[in-house]
Design an enzyme around this catalytic site. Structure first.
Site, short mmCIF file in Angstrom:
data_model
loop_
_atom_site.label_atom_id
_atom_site.label_comp_id
_atom_site.label_asym_id
_atom_site.label_seq_id
_atom_site.Cartn_x
_atom_site.Cartn_y
_atom_site.Cartn_z
N TYR A 9 0.86 -1.16 0.00
CA TYR A 9 0.00 0.00 0.00
C TYR A 9 0.90 1.22 0.00
O TYR A 9 2.04 1.14 0.47
CB TYR A 9 -0.93 -0.03 1.23
N TRP A 24 1.14 4.08 1.59
CA TRP A 24 1.21 5.03 2.69
C TRP A 24 2.42 4.84 3.61
O TRP A 24 2.49 5.45 4.66
CB TRP A 24 -0.05 4.92 3.55
#
Length: 747
Positions: free
Chosen positions: A110, A112
Site C-alpha cells: 500500500y 502510505w
C-alpha cells in the site's frame, strides 16, 4: 556537551520538527508555517523506540522446520543473521518462481508507508519483483477502488489523476459557491493526511471563510462531526444517499428546474434515465415522499434543498466513504447525474467533486509539478485483481469472477511478498482473511513493527522507519519540498527496503535489473536531479541536493492564489472541440458500455439498490448500522503500537446515540461487546447525540488481535464487516454496509 539536535522532516500527516539526542528521538514540535498542525507526530518518539519494533530478521519456527503454513499468527519465530535469512528467502522465492511461474507471486503493498520519494515501499517491492520476472498486481485502493472503476465510464477520465488532482480549489469555491452540499461531509480529521504530505492544513480555515461570507454548507450523513462546526447537519441513514440524490433529481424534473439545454449539449442518456426517475419505467416515482422513509429526511426538507440547489451556484461533494459500501458505484454515478441536471458542471464553484476532506491535498490550487518517482520496471505478468478481493483470491485459486465487463479467473498464489502495508487493518472480515492467509506456501513481510500482518508471515525482515534514512519529501498535492535527513541510526538491525531487496536480488542474479549499479544515495541524487531539471523547464528554481540538505525545506512558488481554470470549462464551452474520453464524448447518464455487461447490480444508469446490510434489513440480532471511519489519532494503523499503550486508549471508542445506549443500559465509558455473525470486538462506549439513532461508529486502526479468542480485544471494526464486492463492476470494499448488535461486556 549536549548532542541534542533538531531538524525538520515530513510525513503523510505533514511536516514537523524532530528533536533527537544521540540515537533516540526524544520529542517532536509543530512546523511553524502550518496553520493547523496535526497532533499525530506527538506519538512518534514512543512509536519509533517501541518494544514492538522488529530488531532482526525472523523466520516462523514451524515454517523453518517443516514448511508448515497452518500456524500463521500463533507460532513463535526464530531470529537469524541477515545473510542466512536472505539466503533462505531468496531460495524460496526462486523455488516458487521456477516451479510455478511468476504468476504464482502476489506483490502486496500500500502506498502510505513513507512520504519519501525514494524509500516508497510499494515502488521498491514492485521494482524488485519485476526485476525477477514479475508478479500478480492489484487494481485500485480500498479508499477509491470502486470509484476508480465507475467514474471513467461516466466522465471518461482516470479518477485518480484527473478528478481529485484537478478539481475546484478552495479559492474558487470561496469566490463563487453559494451552496455547498456535502454527501458524507468534509472532515478536517481526515484532511490532516495526504499522500506524500500536506504541509499547510487549511480545511478548517476555509470553512471559517465560507461561513463568514454566508455560504450555506450542508453536511449530509449519519454523523454531525463529519463536517466543521457551523455546518448544517442533514442526518441521513448510511447507504441511502442514492435514494436522496434521486429524490432531489425528481424535484428538479417535476418542477421544471432541470437544465435541459446543458443535458442536450453535454450529456447522453437522460432520455433512458428519466423514465426510471419519474416512475414511468417501474411504477415508482423517485419522489421525496418515496425517499423520505428510506433516508430518514422529511420530504419537504428534500424539496427545499432541491430548490435551493437549482437557484444558487451549487457545488456537490462526495466523500470517498460513500463508495466504500455495497453498490457504492451508484451514489458516485448519481451525484454526477444530479450535477448535470443542475447544469452547473464547468462553471466556477459549480458542479461536482470527489474526495474533499478525504485527504488534505484536495482543494489546493497548485501548478502541476512531476518527477522523483522510482521506476518500477516492466511487469510481464498480466494478472491483476481488484485490491479488495485478496481473500477471495487466496480462497479460490482458479475461481472465476466478474470485474468491469470482464470474466476473470483468480491466480493460484503460492507466495505473497508484502511491504508497506497492513492488510489485517484495512481488509474486511478479518477472521475470514486469517483463514485464507493460511493458504499460500510462503509469506514474506518487510516491516518495522510486529503488526498483525508481520505476526502472520513466515519470513520477516526488519525495515527502517522514515526517521532512520535519508529521503526527499514532495507531493503533487502540496507546495513544499523537503530534504528528509536521517535523524537517528537504524533501530536494532533494521535495513532500508532498498537494501533488503538488493540483498535478495544479488542472490537471485538480478542485481543489475534492480539496483542498476546504484546505492540509495546515488538513486536519490539521480531522482532529484531529474526533478530539478523538470522544475527548471517550468521556470521554477530549486537548489541542488546539497543546497536542499542545507536548507532542509523550501516552499515552492507553485501556489495559485486565486481561482484556477475549472476542470470541465473547456468541455462546457464546446463539447465537440473538447470532448470527454467516454464513447460518446459526453457525460454518460446512461452508459451503453455498462449496460452491455448485463450486471443486475450495476445496470446502464444509476438506480436505487438497497445494500445487503443497512437499516432496511436490520433484525433484532443485528439492529444497528456500523460505520467505520478513519481514526483521528493516526494514519490507518500506523503508530498504533505506541497509541495502544496510553491509559484508556484501548479498546477503541464506539460512538452510540443516547437512545440506543439507554435501550441497552449503556453509560458513557462502559465496556462493550460489538458483534454479529462474522465476529465480535470489544469497545468503549462514547454516548453522543452527534450520531443518528440506529447508527454506531467504530474507527479503524486498532491492531487485529491474536487468533484463538472469541472477541477482538482492541476494537478493530473489520472483524465485523462483510467481505463482499461493491458490485460486479467495481468489486470495491463494502465496509460501510454492516449491521451489528451492541451490549455491555460483563466478562
Amino acid at each position: 556537551m549536549s548532542d541534542r539536535k533538531t531538524r525538520i522532516t515530513t510525513s503523510h500527516w505533514g511536516a514537523f520538527e524532530v528533536e533527537t539526542m544521540g540515537d533516540r528521538i526524544i520529542a517532536t514540535h509543530p512546523f511553524a508555517p502550518d496553520p493547523d498542525p496535526s497532533a499525530i507526530p506527538a506519538i512518534i518518539p514512543q512509536a519509533v523506540h517501541h518494544h514492538t519494533r522488529i530488531d532482526r530478521p525472523h523466520i516462523r519456527r514451524a515454517w523453518l522446520d517443516r514448511r508448515d503454513r497452518k500456524g500463521r499468527g500463533a507460532d513463535d519465530f526464530v531470529a537469524l543473521p541477515w545473510d542466512e535469512a536472505l539466503d533462505i528467502a531468496a531460495q524460496e522465492i526462486a523455488r516458487i518462481r521456477d516451479t510455478h511461474g511468476n504468476g504464482a507471486i502476489f506483490g502486496g503493498s500500500y502506498g502510505w508507508s513513507s512520504a519519501g520519494r525514494f524509500h516508497h515501499a510499494q515502488s521498491q517491492v514492485h521494482r524488485f519483483l519485476n526485476a525477477i520476472g514479475g508478479y500478480v498486481a492489484s487494481f485500485g485502493s480500498y479508499s477509491t477502488g470502486c470509484a476508480q472503476a465507475i467514474m471513467p465510464h461516466v466522465f471518461g477520465m482516470n479518477f485518480i489523476t484527473l478528478l481529485y488532482e484537478h478539481q475546484e480549489g478552495w479559492h474558487t469555491l470561496d469566490q463563487h459557491t453559494e451552496t455547498l452540499v456535502m454527501f458524507g461531509g468534509i472532515n478536517p480529521k481526515n484532511a490532516q493526511v495526504s499522500m506524500g504530505g500536506v504541509t499547510e492544513h487549511e480545511t478548517a480555515g476555509w470553512f471559517d471563510r465560507f461561513q463568514a461570507k454566508g455560504m450555506r454548507c450542508v453536511n449530509i450523513g449519519p454523523q454531525r462531526g463529519d463536517s466543521p462546526p457551523g455546518c448544517e447537519w442533514m442526518a441521513v441513514r448510511p447507504g441511502s444517499d442514492t435514494a436522496l440524490m434521486l429524490a432531489l433529481a425528481w424535484v428538479l424534473e417535476d418542477e421544471g428546474l432541470t437544465d435541459h439545454a446543458f443535458l442536450d449539449r453535454c450529456t447522453t442518456g437522460f432520455d433512458r434515465f428519466c423514465p426510471y426517475l419519474m416512475g414511468e419505467a417501474d411504477g415508482t416515482p423517485k419522489s421525496p415522499d418515496w425517499a423520505a422513509p428510506l433516508c430518514g429526511v422529511p420530504a419537504d426538507t428534500i424539496r427545499a434543498l432541491a430548490r435551493r440547489m437549482a437557484t444558487t451556484r451549487t457545488y456537490i461533494t462526495v466523500a470517498w466513504s460513500l463508495q466504500r459500501a455495497h453498490h457504492g458505484e451508484q451514489p458516485y454515478w448519481m451525484s454526477a447525474v444530479l450535477a448535470a441536471m443542475l447544469g452547473q458542471i464547468g462553471l466556477p464553484g459549480g458542479g461536482v467533486g470527489y474526495g474533499y476532506g478525504a485527504i488534505g491535498g484536495v482543494g489546493k490550487s497548485l501548478l502541476g509539478m512531476t518527477g522523483m518517482t522510482l521506476p518500477q520496471g516492466h511487469n510481464p505478468v498480466a494478472d491483476v485483481i481488484p485490491v479488495a478481493r485478496i481473500a477471495d483470491m487466496l480462497r479460490n485459486p482458479g475461481g472465476t469472477y466478474d470485474f468491469n465487463g470482464q470474466r476473470r479467473s483468480y491466480p493460484d498464489i503460492r507466495l505473497v511478498y508484502w511491504a508497506g502495508g497492513n492488510p489485517f487493518h484495512h481488509h474486511q472480515d478479518l477472521n475470514a482473511l486469517h483463514e485464507a492467509w493460511q493458504t499460500p506456501e510462503t509469506i514474506l513481510v518487510n516491516e518495522p513493527w510486529w503488526t498483525p500482518t508481520a505476526k502472520r508471515a513466515d519470513i520477516v525482515f526488519p525495515a527502517t522507519t522514515p526517521y532512520e534514512r535519508e529521503d526527499i519529501g514532495r507531493s503533487n498535492l502540496d507546495d513544499y519540498l523537503f530534504h528528509m535527513p536521517q535523524l537517528i541510526p537504524p533501530v536494532g538491525q533494521a535495513r532500508d527496503d532498498y537494501d533488503i531487496f538488493a540483498g535478495l536480488a544479488a542472490r537471485m542474479g538480478a542485481t543489475d535489473a534492480y539496483t542498476e549499479g546504484r546505492t540509495s544515495a546515488e538513486w536519490i541524487e539521480l531522482l532529484y536531479a531529474d526533478y530539478r531539471a523538470r522544475a527548471a523547464a517550468q521556470g521554477i528554481d530549486v537548489p541542488d541536493l546539497d543546497g536542499l540538505r542545507e536548507r532542509n525545506w523550501m516552499k515552492l512558488p507553485i501556489r495559485v492564489d486565486g481561482p484556477k481554470t475549472t476542470l470541465f470549462a473547456p468541455f462546457r464551452d464546446d463539447p465537440d472541440a473538447a470532448p470527454l474520453g467516454t464513447p460518446s464524448g459526453r457525460i454518460e447518464i446512461f452508459s451503453e458500455t455498462i449496460d452491455s455487461f448485463g450486471y443486475d447490480d450495476c445496470p446502464g444508469h444509476p438506480v436505487w439498490l438497497p445494500p445487503a446490510e443497512w437499516a432496511g434489513t436490520a433484525t433484532a440480532d443485528a439492529p444497528l448500522h456500523l460505520v467505520s471511519p478513519q481514526p483521528g489519532d493516526k494514519l490507518h494503523s500506523q503508530l498504533e503500537s505506541a497509541l495502544a499503550d496510553q491509559p484508556g486508549a484501548r479498546p477503541e471508542r464506539l460512538v452510540i446515540h443516547p437512545d440506543d445506549a439507554a435501550a441497552r443500559a449503556i453509560a458513557d465509558g462502559d465496556l462493550l461487546r460489538v458483534f454479529n455473525t462474522r465476529g465480535a470486538a470489544r469497545a468503549r462506549a462514547h454516548v453522543s447525540g452527534d450520531i443518528l439513532p440506529g447508527v454506531v461508529a467504530l474507527p479503524t486502526g486498532a491492531w487485529f488481535g491474536d487468533p484463538g479468542g472469541n472477541i477482538d480485544p482492541h476494537g478493530n471494526p473489520n472483524v465485523l464487516t462483510a467481505d463482499i464486492g461493491t458490485s460486479r463492476l467495481g468489486q470495491g470494499c463494502s465496509a460501510h454496509s454492516t449491521l451489528v448488535q451492541v451490549a455491555c461486556d460483563n466478562d
